[in-house]
Design a protein around this motif. Structure first.
Motif, PDB file in Angstrom:
ATOM      1  N   LEU A   1      -0.015  -0.921   0.211  1.00 31.93           N
ATOM      2  CA  LEU A   1      -0.132  -0.178   0.459  1.00 31.93           C
ATOM      3  C   LEU A   1       0.695   1.286  -0.014  1.00 31.93           C
ATOM      4  N   LYS A   2       1.945   1.265   1.281  1.00 26.78           N
ATOM      5  CA  LYS A   2       2.849   2.184   1.015  1.00 26.78           C
ATOM      6  C   LYS A   2       3.359   2.362  -0.611  1.00 26.78           C
ATOM      7  N   ASN A   3       4.081   1.553  -1.241  1.00 27.92           N
ATOM      8  CA  ASN A   3       4.772   1.960  -2.374  1.00 27.92           C
ATOM      9  C   ASN A   3       2.789   2.566  -2.904  1.00 27.92           C
ATOM     10  N   ALA A   4       1.997   1.691  -3.549  1.00 31.39           N
ATOM     11  CA  ALA A   4       1.560   1.905  -4.344  1.00 31.39           C
ATOM     12  C   ALA A   4       0.498   3.974  -4.223  1.00 31.39           C
ATOM     13  N   LYS A   5       0.775   3.881  -2.625  1.00 32.32           N
ATOM     14  CA  LYS A   5      -0.567   5.278  -2.708  1.00 32.32           C
ATOM     15  C   LYS A   5       0.470   6.543  -3.389  1.00 32.32           C
ATOM     16  N   ALA A   6       0.305   7.359  -4.105  1.00 33.19           N
ATOM     17  CA  ALA A   6       1.757   8.384  -4.675  1.00 33.19           C
ATOM     18  C   ALA A   6       1.047   9.895  -3.206  1.00 33.19           C
TER      19      ALA A   6
ATOM     20  N   LEU B   1      -6.966  -2.959  -5.609  1.00 34.35           N
ATOM     21  CA  LEU B   1      -4.838  -2.762  -5.319  1.00 34.35           C
ATOM     22  C   LEU B   1      -4.907  -5.029  -5.471  1.00 34.35           C
ATOM     23  N   HIS B   2      -3.941  -5.523  -6.890  1.00 38.30           N
ATOM     24  CA  HIS B   2      -3.466  -6.832  -6.576  1.00 38.30           C
ATOM     25  C   HIS B   2      -2.387  -6.811  -6.216  1.00 38.30           C
ATOM     26  N   LEU B   3      -2.572  -8.149  -6.377  1.00 42.62           N
ATOM     27  CA  LEU B   3      -0.418  -7.948  -5.915  1.00 42.62           C
ATOM     28  C   LEU B   3       0.255  -9.470  -6.969  1.00 42.62           C
ATOM     29  N   SER B   4       0.587  -8.977  -7.553  1.00 42.34           N
ATOM     30  CA  SER B   4       1.443 -10.533  -8.148  1.00 42.34           C
ATOM     31  C   SER B   4       2.422 -10.821  -8.206  1.00 42.34           C
ATOM     32  N   PRO B   5       2.513 -12.669  -7.554  1.00 40.42           N
ATOM     33  CA  PRO B   5       3.934 -13.070  -7.259  1.00 40.42           C
ATOM     34  C   PRO B   5       4.773 -12.708  -8.031  1.00 40.42           C
ATOM     35  N   ALA B   6       4.895 -13.001  -9.551  1.00 38.13           N
ATOM     36  CA  ALA B   6       5.958 -12.713 -10.477  1.00 38.13           C
ATOM     37  C   ALA B   6       6.923 -11.126  -9.863  1.00 38.13           C
TER      38      ALA B   6
END
Lengths: 1287, 87
Positions: free
Chosen positions: A169-174, A306-311
């Protein structure tokens, strides 16, 4: 007086709680008992009682759980964080001097927000160190304490998950670094005056590093973990546990599965951060198993949008964990956006619900039937006094199985929704094809790309269906909560007891006999959960009923007890099983239940494994309502905090909102099957509101959800009512089309309406929306009532903007509306149509006889119809004259309306329009029918009165004109001389009439007046024809009831004179029969009925000999002319017929007639330009009523000319045909003949309808001179019975 | 095998306590379930009653509107008595 609880509760079922409310909404969780039983509500403080030396472990679990709770709150703070900077005001130039104040204020505002971030920073540091310390403590090879238990492992995984999510989240929230830099700037401004700001500045720098470093939390965790190098073991155990659970995928609900999927890549990165470690990891878990898992789920939902991708995570982390970057196989996995097209297609097929909806539908149908049948069986079991124990056990076991299946089904379906969402978010639609808005450059916001334009119609439909399945099954299961609860407890109890008392006993006797350590653990398991006494607490007699034989193979028999194990018991049992299979050794190679290295036989291991996972699921089953609520929670479909921030808007319009898109789809798609699901998407709002309050704990989010839901519901209602109204209108319109005609028509299909069922929606009196209960039914009826009125209003408006000919169309359209209203009234409680009609016609009052429609018809007749329409006697029609009216008419423009204000669909509209076109250019019998039906007996007399008054006015205005013409006539006009021939005669007449040359206007006016009088009279005769037909048909219906039968000479006679008519005698006998029967409670009403029958008899009988409107009008005309009689019909002084000097009306008209005949011949005007046949009607009626018919026929100029022409023709017949006779006079003669025929026709009609002869016969004076004028009894005052205009 | 921090100490006492616990919890479960049933009943009672009231309300609404109309008509008629007494 103590009543047993059970009896008291059972007594409640005697209340009738029948309710015809359809269940088409999701479950409402009013009260949730036992929420949170999956985690011990008393924080495992009861674990100590089992004396397993787990106190350290329990303490750690509670500490971790507390951190998880705090972390989740931090997560929701971060997720719902909205940028403050955008809201900060700018100072205008004029206030620059207070810039410093603004900085201070800004600083204070931002400081509050930043203090939350600081708190998060602090919290993550402490959480990471605590987690690392916990792992280290429990992973020492030379363990001194028991643990970690399975619950403990789960807590570690969950905390790790919280940390990962927070980092993500911290990374995504600009907006956060953005706000921070603003904060820092204000700080430097503000802090100038402060002293000792170094520590604050330092803290600020710290925070800045934290906020701007990607994956700062994970990096910090890594440092904490590897401070002492001994957490690899526990990391490996966690990985093994996660991988095995994921591969087995049995006891996992979707939220747990997603946790494991999110955590696994991070675990792998942490565990494989050195060469040696990764080797030992892959020894325990083969790398392809990991790759498989990562490949199976390329996108994992994390937050609603917001989704995550393992790769992607693996790749990104590899740059922060240099040692991991050697793992090329794992790093080679493609991120979702790098997928090759082929694979993307495969995933697409997997993720899109639309590809599975068929199977899901089948599952749903199958499950709901079986679940219902299990419930029925349970009900049956309850209702039986004593049931066979075996059967009871079987039924309850079945219920348990169904519940488990249901929970797994719900979990699978909700996963599909989550994952489809995540997939859609990861793949925004590429090129938005601007369908409707081509001119606006298609710049869709990111959110529109991932939601609004990312779901095709089919996908929306599938999503609506799936949402309704989830909610439907959820409701079904939630409703049976208290019904199944004890059956579930009993079954779980039986399962546990069966395991510890029977299976463990067998194991202890056989495999584990030699192994002291292991058998001790097994007997511990028995100690802490066995319920030995369950069988002894029952009376012996009941025990006897159960066959005791064969105890060896059946094992111990235990009585069912409806009590479930506690969370602590399950926790301990899982721990002990884990202890048995792992031998307490973390380094044990292989998996949890893998057989490598263990000396337990495969069979026993299998049994232990099954029971182990079953135990895990028991808690979900026991926590029934909470589990169902979690599994059916679809609120995430609404949340879009991440996209709100990246799009830099405050909120998206509702067209972008998925719930509304679904509702809209249902309404727009015209799919009858989806209609009943239309309320399901509103449950998404319910869920979202619940989440906003309970999970995110943000007031503003709730307000936004509420605002949107309110807005949507309003639009929904109006759209729904529109759809309903359109449907019923088109249904009515297609019913009213001629079926045989439609059948013969090739395109008849187009006009049929596909049936739709709104019944369920009409029944809903309580729709749950955000805790409110809305009466949908009353809302719909209210609106339909309103729209019906608007529709009537519109039809009248429309009629008012057209001419009288459109009355047929108006009647048709009103008929359609009436039928639609009737069809709707079967479902809804609507105001009666006649009431609405009279309300819109403004004649609700009992004493108002006019109505909006009647006065409109009257105005129309006065201003347009009478002056501008001409009559064609042959076709019985009035048509519009082509002559331009002297005064152009002012009419409102035709109002515009939606197609459903006409006939519903476009096709039906065009069908009815072509029908209306047939009647739009003339006025005739069909129009008269429409007028009679629309006005009815109430307003028709008013209209007649108005017309007759008009007629009498016309006569009054005619009088001076006629006098003027009379005065201009030469003193004497003799008979036409025969010797002049036709042309000579015509010339003579012209000479006579030359005196009128100067009075052109008077002539025209007089003709117009006569024409209007004629039009009114002819109109009355049409009305007469129609009324007679209507009366006759009514008579045919009432006659048998009134006892009227045809007599001998065609007269109507009363059947059985002196007695009651059949209707009275029928009701009298009914009343008598009722009165004689004492069993009937209310004989009075039947007496009333019989009285009413008498009244009806009286009313209908008096209606039978209704007079004729035409005769009445003629009488009225005659009476109105009385005043002018002396002027228009002078009684000759001589007492004999006056030939030469007469200036009576007939002579005037004779002159007028021959002149306009000549004119029409000369101008060769088209027939539409001619004054039409009503002049003849008007003039002949006046002449007839003045008693001048014979005079007219004798002395009329054209008559005379025709006579001469006949003689001339006879004379010339033998000789050569005189072609000298000009073409003009030939035509003139034709016109005269025609006029004579018409006049004769009118006179004969008048003779028939208003005979004067009898009276005339005796009206000859004794002197022999005829009495010229017969007075009718009627005078104008006798007509006052008709309602007057203006009332 | 490593040193394990023992199994259940004083297993007999624990067994007895567990047994008593089962019986106590049976009572608790029984009571709590019946309270939930009572609550369920109340909820259902509320919703069906609401429905019945809604139906009643609908009927009253219709009656009210008709009554209003009749009142207007009657007041109109009484204001113009001449129209009814002429014959």
């Amino acid at each position: 007086m103590a009543v047993p609880v059970e009896e008291a509760i059972a007594a409640l079922s005697t209340f009738s709680l029948e309710d015809d409310q359809p269940e088409i909404q999701g479950p409402g969780f009013w009260v949730s008992a036992e929420r949170g039983a999956t985690t011990s509500p008393i924080e495992y403080s009861d674990v100590a009682a089992y004396r397993l030396s787990l106190s350290e472990d329990t303490k750690s679990i509670n500490q971790l759980n507390l951190l998880i709770r705090e972390g989740k709150e931090m997560g929701s703070v971060l997720y719902t964080y909205r940028s403050c900077v955008k809201a900060l005001p700018q100072l205008p130039d004029s206030m620059k001097q207070s810039q410093a104040d603004l900085y201070l204020e800004t600083y204070q505002v931002l400081d509050l927000e930043m203090s939350r971030l600081r708190e998060i920073q602090r919290w993550q540091a402490s959480a990471a160190s605590k987690l690392a310390a916990d792992m280290q403590r429990f992973s020492r090879p030379e363990r001194r304490i028991n643990g970690p238990t399975i619950t403990h492992l789960w807590s570690m995984l969950k905390l790790l998950d919280v940390l990962v999510q927070l980092d993500h989240l911290k990374n995504a929230k600009a907006s956060i670094p953005n706000d921070f830099s603003w904060y820092k700037r204000t700080f430097t401004q503000v802090s100038v005056q402060w002293q000792d700001t170094d520590s604050m500045r330092e803290e600020l720098d710290d925070l800045q590093i934290f906020l701007s470093t990607r994956w700062a939390i994970l990096l910090n965790l890594h440092v904490e973990m590897f401070r002492f190098n001994n957490v690899e073991d526990i990391l490996q155990v966690l990985i093994v546990f996660a991988v095995e659970s994921l591969e087995l995928n049995f006891a996992l609900l979707f939220s747990e599965r997603h946790i494991l999927l999110r955590v696994l890549p991070v675990l792998v990165v942490l565990a494989a951060s050195s060469e040696k470690d990764s080797e030992s990891l892959y020894k325990r878990v083969k790398i392809h198993r990991l790759i498989n898992i990562f490949k199976n789920d390329p996108v994992i939902p994390a937050f609603p949008d917001l989704h995550l991708s393992p790769a992607a995570i693996l790749k990104e982390l590899s740059s922060y964990f240099p040692k991991f970057s050697a793992q090329t196989r794992l790093l080679g996995l493609p991120s979702p956006h790098e997928l090759p097209p082929r694979e993307a297609q495969d995933y697409q097929r997997h993720y899109l619900i639309v590809n599975h909806i068929g199977a899901i539908r089948a599952e749903h149908d199958d499950f709901s039937i079986r679940f219902a049948s299990a419930m029925n069986q349970l009900g049956l079991l309850r209702s039986m006094e004593s049931a066979d124990l075996e059967w009871a056990k079987e039924v309850k076991g079945n219920v348990y199985d169904m519940v488990v299946e249901g929970l797994q089904l719900l979990s699978r379906w909700t996963t599909r929704v989550w994952e489809q969402c995540a997939w859609k978010f990861s793949r925004p639609c590429k090129d938005p094809i601007s369908t409707e808005s081509t001119e606006t450059t298609a710049t869709y916001s990111d959110y529109e790309k991932v939601v609004r334009y990312n779901y095709s119609a089919e996908e929306r439909k599938a999503l609506v269906e799936l949402v309704s399945y989830i909610k439907g099954i959820g409701t079904l299961m939630q409703k049976s909560d208290t019904l199944v609860a004890d059956a579930l407890w009993e079954t779980v109890h039986a399962e546990v007891q069966d395991f510890v008392q029977n299976i463990l006993a067998t194991m202890l006797r056989t495999t584990f006999r030699k192994k002291k350590d292991l058998s001790r653990i097994l007997s511990d398991m028995r100690t802490l959960s066995a319920d030995w006494m369950a069988n002894t607490s029952r009376p012996d007699s009941e025990m006897q009923s159960f066959p005791q034989g064969g105890e060896e193979n059946r094992g111990n028999f235990f009585y069912p007890r409806a009590v479930a194990p506690t969370a602590a018991q399950v926790h301990c049992l899982q721990f002990l099983i884990y202890e048995v299979v792992s031998g307490g050794n973390m380094r044990k190679p292989g998996g949890l239940f893998g057989n490598t290295g263990s000396d337990i036989p495969v069979n026993d291991l299998k049994q232990l494994e099954i029971f182990f996972y079953k135990l895990g699921f028991f808690l979900n089953v026991l926590d029934y309502t909470a589990t169902v609520a979690n599994l059916t929670d679809l609120g995430f479909l609404w949340f879009r905090e991440f996209y709100l921030e990246s799009s830099r808007v405050i909120q998206f319009p509702i067209e972008c909102s998925l719930p509304w898109i679904l509702v809209d789809h249902v309404l727009e798609s015209q799919n009858a099957g989806l209609l009943e699901s239309v309320l399901m998407p509103f449950d998404i709002y319910n869920d979202a509101a619940q989440q906003a309050l309970v999970v995110y704990k943000q007031r503003f989010l709730y307000d936004e959800v509420e605002a949107e839901a309110d807005n949507c519901f309003d639009i929904f209602i109006s759209k729904l009512c529109d759809t309903i109204f359109t449907y019923y209108k088109s249904w009515a319109a297609s019913e009213l089309l001629d079926p045989s005609f439609l059948f013969a028509l090739d395109i008849g299909e187009k006009f049929s309406v596909k049936p739709k069922r709104f019944t369920t929606l009409f029944k809903l009196t309580r729709v749950k929306l955000l805790g409110r209960s809305i009466n949908l039914r009353s809302l719909i009826s209210e609106r339909i009532n309103k729209v019906c009125r608007e529709n009537i209003e519109f039809l009248f408006d429309r009629f008012e903007s057209q001419d009288l000919c459109s009355i047929v169309e108006l009647e048709k359209l009103l008929e359609i509306l009436r039928l639609a209203h009737e069809l709707l009234s079967k479902e809804l409680n609507l105001d009666s149509f006649s009431l609405m009609l009279s309300e819109m016609q403004e004649n609700v009052s009992l004493v108002s006889y006019s109505s909006r429609l009647a006065s409109q018809i009257w105005t129309e007749m006065q201003n347009d119809f009478l002056p501008n329409f001409i009559l064609c006697n042959t076709t019985q029609r009035f048509v519009r004259s082509s002559r331009v009216p002297p005064v152009p008419l002012q009419k409102p423009s035709v109002p515009h309306a939606k197609p459903n204000f006409y006939c519903g669909t476009q096709e039906l509209n065009s069908a009815y329009q072509s029908f209306a076109r047939l009647h739009s250019a003339f006025f005739g019998i069909p129009h008269m029918y429409s007028i009679v039906r629309l006005l009815g007996s109430r307003s028709l007399p008013w209209l007649i009165r108005a017309l007759l008054d008009h007629l009498s006015n016309k006569i009054t205005t005619l009088e001076p004109l006629i006098t003027a013409l009379q005065e201009a006539l030469p003193k004497s006009i003799g008979l036409l001389p025969f010797d002049g021939g036709v042309s000579g005669c015509v010339r003579v007449v012209q000479e006579h009439l030359n005196c009128w040359q100067s009075k052109l206007d008077v002539k025209i006016e007089a003709l117009r007046g006569i024409k209007e009088i004629g039009s009114i009279l002819y109109w009355m005769s049409l009305l007469d024809i129609v009324l007679r037909e209507v009366d006759t048909s009514q008579f045919m219906q009432t006659a048998p009831w009134l006892g009227l039968i045809p007599g001998g000479d065609g007269q109507i006679v009363q059947y059985q004179d002196g007695e009651d008519s059949p209707i009275i005698s029928l009701f009298k006998s009914v009343a008598a029969a009722i009165a004689s029967n004492p069993g009937i409670s209310n004989p009075l009403s039947f007496r009333v009925l019989s009285r009413q029958a008498e009244a009806a008899d009286l009313l209908y009988k008096s209606n039978i000999n209704a007079g004729s409107v035409l005769e009445y009008s003629l009488a009225f005309t005659s009476a109105a002319m009385d005043k002018y009689c002396s002027k228009w019909s002078v009684i000759p002084k001589t007492g004999f017929v006056d030939i030469t000097t007469s200036k009576d009306f007939y002579r005037i008209y004779s002159g007028l007639q021959i002149e306009y005949l000549q004119e029409s011949v000369q101008s060769q005007a088209s027939h539409h330009g001619a004054p039409g046949d009503s002049i003849a009607w008007g003039a002949c009626t006046i002449i007839y009523l003045l008693g001048q018919q014979l005079h007219f026929e004798l002395f009329d100029f054209s008559h005379q000319v025709l006579n001469i022409a006949e003689v001339e023709a006879a004379a010339n017949s033998s000789a050569h045909r005189n072609s000298q006779l000009s073409q003009g006079s030939e035509i003139l003669l034709e016109a005269m003949k025609k006029a004579r025929r018409l006049n004769n026709h009118v006179f004969s009609m008048l003779k028939a309808r208003c005979p004067l002869e009898d009276k005339q016969a005796c009206a000859i004076k004794q002197s022999g001179a005829p009495l010229h004028r017969i007075k009718f009894e009627n005078t104008v005052s006798a007509f006052e019975t008709l309602p007057q205009k203006g009332l | 095998m490593m040193a394990r921090a023992g199994g259940i100490t004083n297993a007999v006492n624990v067994g007895i306590a567990v047994q008593a616990d089962w019986e106590n919890r049976e009572f608790i479960s029984h009571i709590s379930l019946n309270i939930r049933r009572l609550f369920d009943f109340l909820l259902q009672f509320e919703s069906t009653t609401k429905n019945k009231l809604a139906n009643l309300n609908e009927k009253l609404d219709t009656l009210e509107r008709r009554l209003e109309l009749l009142e207007v008509q009657v007041s109109n008629a009484t204001a113009n008595p001449a129209l009814f007494n002429s014959s």
